[in-house]
Write a protein that holds these residues in place. Sequence first.
Motif, PDB file in Angstrom:
ATOM      1  N   UNK A 188       0.876  -1.113  -0.143  1.00  0.00           N
ATOM      2  CA  UNK A 188       0.168  -0.084   0.067  1.00  0.00           C
ATOM      3  C   UNK A 188       0.849   1.282   0.103  1.00  0.00           C
ATOM      4  N   UNK A 189       0.413   2.480  -0.303  1.00  0.00           N
ATOM      5  CA  UNK A 189       1.451   3.554  -0.298  1.00  0.00           C
ATOM      6  C   UNK A 189       2.154   3.632   1.298  1.00  0.00           C
ATOM      7  N   UNK A 190       3.508   3.648   0.900  1.00  0.00           N
ATOM      8  CA  UNK A 190       4.292   3.857   1.972  1.00  0.00           C
ATOM      9  C   UNK A 190       4.635   2.489   2.740  1.00  0.00           C
ATOM     10  N   UNK A 191       4.018   1.339   2.030  1.00  0.00           N
ATOM     11  CA  UNK A 191       4.450   0.063   2.811  1.00  0.00           C
ATOM     12  C   UNK A 191       4.716  -1.062   1.819  1.00  0.00           C
ATOM     13  N   UNK A 192       5.790  -1.574   1.987  1.00  0.00           N
ATOM     14  CA  UNK A 192       6.502  -2.417   1.154  1.00  0.00           C
ATOM     15  C   UNK A 192       6.703  -3.946   2.003  1.00  0.00           C
ATOM     16  N   UNK A 193       6.957  -4.892   1.125  1.00  0.00           N
ATOM     17  CA  UNK A 193       7.317  -6.218   1.446  1.00  0.00           C
ATOM     18  C   UNK A 193       8.276  -6.872   0.579  1.00  0.00           C
ATOM     19  N   UNK A 194       9.203  -7.799   1.407  1.00  0.00           N
ATOM     20  CA  UNK A 194      10.148  -8.648   0.504  1.00  0.00           C
ATOM     21  C   UNK A 194      10.541  -9.689   1.485  1.00  0.00           C
ATOM     22  N   UNK A 195      11.592 -10.326   0.695  1.00  0.00           N
ATOM     23  CA  UNK A 195      12.599 -11.117   1.534  1.00  0.00           C
ATOM     24  C   UNK A 195      13.631 -10.436   2.205  1.00  0.00           C
ATOM     25  N   UNK A 196      14.712 -11.146   2.849  1.00  0.00           N
ATOM     26  CA  UNK A 196      15.753 -10.281   3.180  1.00  0.00           C
ATOM     27  C   UNK A 196      16.378  -9.604   2.370  1.00  0.00           C
ATOM     28  N   UNK A 197      16.640  -8.416   2.352  1.00  0.00           N
ATOM     29  CA  UNK A 197      17.550  -7.678   1.613  1.00  0.00           C
ATOM     30  C   UNK A 197      19.056  -8.023   1.896  1.00  0.00           C
ATOM     31  N   UNK A 198      19.730  -7.938   0.701  1.00  0.00           N
ATOM     32  CA  UNK A 198      21.306  -8.133   0.905  1.00  0.00           C
ATOM     33  C   UNK A 198      22.010  -6.892   0.265  1.00  0.00           C
ATOM     34  N   UNK A 199      23.370  -6.683   0.025  1.00  0.00           N
ATOM     35  CA  UNK A 199      23.947  -5.607  -0.356  1.00  0.00           C
ATOM     36  C   UNK A 199      23.446  -5.108  -1.598  1.00  0.00           C
ATOM     37  N   UNK A 200      23.229  -6.213  -2.494  1.00  0.00           N
ATOM     38  CA  UNK A 200      22.862  -5.789  -4.051  1.00  0.00           C
ATOM     39  C   UNK A 200      21.466  -4.949  -3.864  1.00  0.00           C
ATOM     40  N   UNK A 201      20.844  -4.995  -3.075  1.00  0.00           N
ATOM     41  CA  UNK A 201      19.348  -4.477  -2.769  1.00  0.00           C
ATOM     42  C   UNK A 201      19.678  -3.060  -2.359  1.00  0.00           C
ATOM     43  N   UNK A 202      20.497  -2.752  -1.561  1.00  0.00           N
ATOM     44  CA  UNK A 202      20.758  -1.370  -0.455  1.00  0.00           C
ATOM     45  C   UNK A 202      20.389  -0.163  -1.504  1.00  0.00           C
ATOM     46  N   UNK A 203      20.938  -0.054  -2.737  1.00  0.00           N
ATOM     47  CA  UNK A 203      20.708   0.934  -3.844  1.00  0.00           C
ATOM     48  C   UNK A 203      19.339   1.328  -4.013  1.00  0.00           C
ATOM     49  N   UNK A 204      18.578   0.156  -4.267  1.00  0.00           N
ATOM     50  CA  UNK A 204      17.304   0.331  -4.592  1.00  0.00           C
ATOM     51  C   UNK A 204      16.447   0.835  -3.262  1.00  0.00           C
ATOM     52  N   UNK A 205      16.932  -0.023  -1.915  1.00  0.00           N
ATOM     53  CA  UNK A 205      15.977   0.468  -0.942  1.00  0.00           C
ATOM     54  C   UNK A 205      16.206   1.897  -0.668  1.00  0.00           C
ATOM     55  N   UNK A 206      17.321   2.201  -0.903  1.00  0.00           N
ATOM     56  CA  UNK A 206      17.914   3.773  -0.487  1.00  0.00           C
ATOM     57  C   UNK A 206      16.876   4.694  -1.359  1.00  0.00           C
ATOM     58  N   UNK A 207      16.233   4.387  -2.535  1.00  0.00           N
ATOM     59  CA  UNK A 207      15.522   5.236  -3.079  1.00  0.00           C
ATOM     60  C   UNK A 207      13.969   5.293  -2.751  1.00  0.00           C
ATOM     61  N   UNK A 208      13.784   4.483  -1.767  1.00  0.00           N
ATOM     62  CA  UNK A 208      12.446   4.526  -1.341  1.00  0.00           C
ATOM     63  C   UNK A 208      12.282   5.469  -0.011  1.00  0.00           C
ATOM     64  N   UNK A 209      13.632   5.731   0.818  1.00  0.00           N
ATOM     65  CA  UNK A 209      13.494   6.705   1.792  1.00  0.00           C
ATOM     66  C   UNK A 209      13.069   6.187   3.106  1.00  0.00           C
ATOM     67  N   UNK A 210      13.191   4.952   3.298  1.00  0.00           N
ATOM     68  CA  UNK A 210      12.664   4.118   4.273  1.00  0.00           C
ATOM     69  C   UNK A 210      12.934   4.756   5.453  1.00  0.00           C
TER      70      UNK A 210
END
Length: 177
Positions: A20-42
Amino acid sequence: MSSPAPLPVLVPPINFALVAPGLYRSGHPNRKNFGYLATLGLRSVLYLERGEYRKDGADFVEQHGAALFRFDLSDEDALFTPAGQTATRAALRAVLDTRNHPLLIHDDTGKAAATVLCALVRRCARWSLTGIYAEADMFAGAAGSEGGGLGMAAREYVALFVPADVGADPAHLPVWI
């Protein structure tokens, strides 16, 4: 004429999705995912497994000034216990508080505990059980399958769950609740 620098490749975590807006789900992130997650402004990350949180993930959370919430929802048979009910309600209070958004819910695979919690979020949003179970099967496989799915205990827990018992702060509920 020089060509522009290539854009970085952004890789979301396994089983990543917008709930939903502002809410995400996933498996455990790893280093390859951190750039993407940074764009979300968690602002927050909510982890649903027992055991230690991976150091690289904890470092990412800390470097980005986000809060890390931990709730063990890894054993669906324990959902009916007092401890399981307490953990479930506390996790939902964190998820349903917009002060924690954007928020990432994750377990190790993005299939089991994350699916249970997202099913309960859908229950709070007044989705039909048919819709909740269909979405759960999409992420985790049909109940009892190799992918996990919502087992019978989790399906029963979701069906019997009373959203009013969560005790979420009405002043900070998302508009989609």
